[in-house]
Scaffold this active site. Structure first.
Site, PDB file in Angstrom:
ATOM      1  N   TYR A 179       0.814  -1.211   0.000  1.00 48.71           N
ATOM      2  CA  TYR A 179       0.000   0.000   0.000  1.00 48.71           C
ATOM      3  C   TYR A 179       0.852   1.268   0.000  1.00 48.71           C
ATOM      4  CZ  TYR A 179      -4.053  -2.941   1.141  1.00 48.71           C
ATOM      5  OH  TYR A 179      -5.043  -3.889   1.115  1.00 48.71           O
TER       6      TYR A 179
ATOM      7  N   LYS B 222       3.476 -15.363   3.012  1.00 50.43           N
ATOM      8  CA  LYS B 222       3.456 -16.138   1.763  1.00 50.43           C
ATOM      9  C   LYS B 222       4.902 -16.456   1.407  1.00 50.43           C
ATOM     10  CE  LYS B 222       1.150 -18.006  -1.699  1.00 50.43           C
ATOM     11  NZ  LYS B 222       0.378 -19.252  -1.489  1.00 50.43           N
TER      12      LYS B 222
ATOM     13  N   ASP C 292      -2.965 -18.225   2.279  1.00 54.22           N
ATOM     14  CA  ASP C 292      -4.095 -18.919   1.673  1.00 54.22           C
ATOM     15  C   ASP C 292      -4.662 -19.972   2.619  1.00 54.22           C
ATOM     16  OD1 ASP C 292      -1.641 -20.113   1.316  1.00 54.22           O
ATOM     17  OD2 ASP C 292      -2.002 -20.764  -0.745  1.00 54.22           O
TER      18      ASP C 292
ATOM     19  N   ASP D 172      -5.392  -6.639   6.018  1.00 53.64           N
ATOM     20  CA  ASP D 172      -6.593  -5.968   5.537  1.00 53.64           C
ATOM     21  C   ASP D 172      -7.637  -6.999   5.104  1.00 53.64           C
ATOM     22  OD1 ASP D 172      -8.395  -4.112   4.619  1.00 53.64           O
ATOM     23  OD2 ASP D 172      -7.159  -3.403   2.956  1.00 53.64           O
TER      24      ASP D 172
ATOM     25  N   ASP E 220     -11.111  -8.521   7.465  1.00 51.26           N
ATOM     26  CA  ASP E 220     -12.478  -8.412   6.936  1.00 51.26           C
ATOM     27  C   ASP E 220     -13.157  -9.776   6.894  1.00 51.26           C
ATOM     28  OD1 ASP E 220     -12.342  -5.723   6.688  1.00 51.26           O
ATOM     29  OD2 ASP E 220     -12.209  -5.657   4.512  1.00 51.26           O
TER      30      ASP E 220
END
Length: 358
Positions: free
Chosen positions: A144, A193, A225, A249, A253
């Site tokens: 970001y 990851k 994942d 993020d 959620d």
């Protein structure tokens, strides 16, 4: 003796003003009980700032937040501003204020309240014992904030966003996560990851180094994942989760949805000072803005987190959490949670009921 605190209010857009005003009412009520006095100063942010002064994060807002004892934020954004260029979008203000306040940690609790088990979309046997997860998300690094732009590529114009993390950025968020785990059930899951990304390999290396300083905390690695699957397969296995900006993020959620309603979840963004920025994790919900329908609980609980983390007022913070628990256990619901014959309370009515139970 009355203790005094100055709070910057960023009401923002959509339902932001309604839910922030609810939290202010609760803070004033709990302040009377515990000898706390609050001064609330409003500042513009997001779409409302764009409409008023032509930019999403005015200099006055940044200065006001930096001079306050803490900051309470509602929500920003909405379709009205979707056509604006990236640097003028309301969401740009969130990245800007986090950066200006040097807030590198986001704490997002995801808790299934016993009274809301029926709202959880997972099977009853999965959530029989409930879950209580704290997601520690790195907030000012990663993709970001990395280099971005457009260039000519093999197939014409292409866009790029760069993921990068330094040792320092990983180390400081890891320490926050280990300290948080030490105060809870002493279990930490680091999500990355590392089978693909170099940033994740460095992330894993640094987390393992810091883990040596916390032998009392059980730590394990999990690929992102797999983590996304495990959150819906067996959420109770998690205590504290630490992860990067983008992964945090997304996963936070996802975690919000298995609690029954995104309208229940608060967050705290913290840096090296006690100031912090506190906000619900949901959006501005422009479809119900101004209708007195929004669930104020996430913002009220964000105010509770402020009392705890910014002001060290644990008793007052616990009183708010207890009042919310009582209201839910007694069957009180806003529209997002009301089912069947349950009467949906308005934003102001739910706020009234929580205040009665302080």
């Amino acid at each position: 003796m009355i203790k005094k605190y100055d709070i910057a209010l960023l009401r923002g857009d959509g339902i932001g003003p309604e839910i922030v005003d609810s939290a202010v009412r609760v803070l004033e009520a709990v302040g009377e009980k515990y000898n706390l006095a609050f001064t609330f100063t409003p500042y513009l942010i997001g779409g409302s700032a764009i409409d008023a002064v032509g930019e999403p994060l005015p200099k006055e807002t940044v200065e006001g937040c930096l001079n306050a004892d803490s900051v309470l934020l509602g929500a920003v954004g909405g379709p009205k501003w979707d056509s604006l260029p990236g640097h003028l979008r309301p969401e740009k203000a969130l990245l800007g204020i986090r950066s200006a306040m040097e807030l590198f940690t986001n704490l997002r609790p995801a808790k299934l309240y016993p009274a809301l088990k029926g709202e959880c979309p997972l099977r009853a046997d999965i959530v029989e014992n409930g879950f209580d997860i704290m997601i520690v998300r790195e907030l000012t690094g990663g993709i970001y904030f990395g280099e971005r732009g457009y260039r000519e590529g093999k197939y014409g114009q292409e866009a790029f966003d760069t993921e990068s993390y330094s040792e320092m950025e990983i180390e400081r968020i890891a320490r926050v996560a280990f300290e948080t785990a030490r105060k809870r059930r002493k279990k930490l899951t680091s999500i990355d990851k590392a089978n693909v990304l170099e940033t994740s390999r460095l992330w894993r290396k640094i987390v393992h180094e810091i883990a040596k300083e916390y032998p009392d905390v059980e730590v394990n690695d999990m690929l992102v994942d797999n983590a996304a699957m495990q959150l819906v397969r067996n959420p109770s296995q998690f205590d504290v989760i630490v992860t990067s900006n983008m992964f945090g993020d997304i996963l936070s959620d996802e975690a919000s949805q298995i609690t029954g309603s995104i309208g229940m979840l608060p967050s705290a963004s913290l840096g090296n000072t006690s100031r912090g920025l506190y906000e619900p994790i949901h959006g501005s919900a422009p479809d119900i803005a101004g209708q007195n329908k929004a669930n104020p609980i996430a913002t009220i609980l964000s105010a509770s987190m402020m009392l705890l983390y910014a002001f060290n007022e644990k008793e007052a913070s616990d009183a708010i959490v207890s009042a919310v628990d009582k209201a839910l256990n007694e069957g009180l619901r806003t529209a997002d949670l009301a089912r069947g014959d349950t009467v949906a309370l308005t934003t102001s009515q739910m706020t009234d009921e929580i205040i009665k139970r302080l």
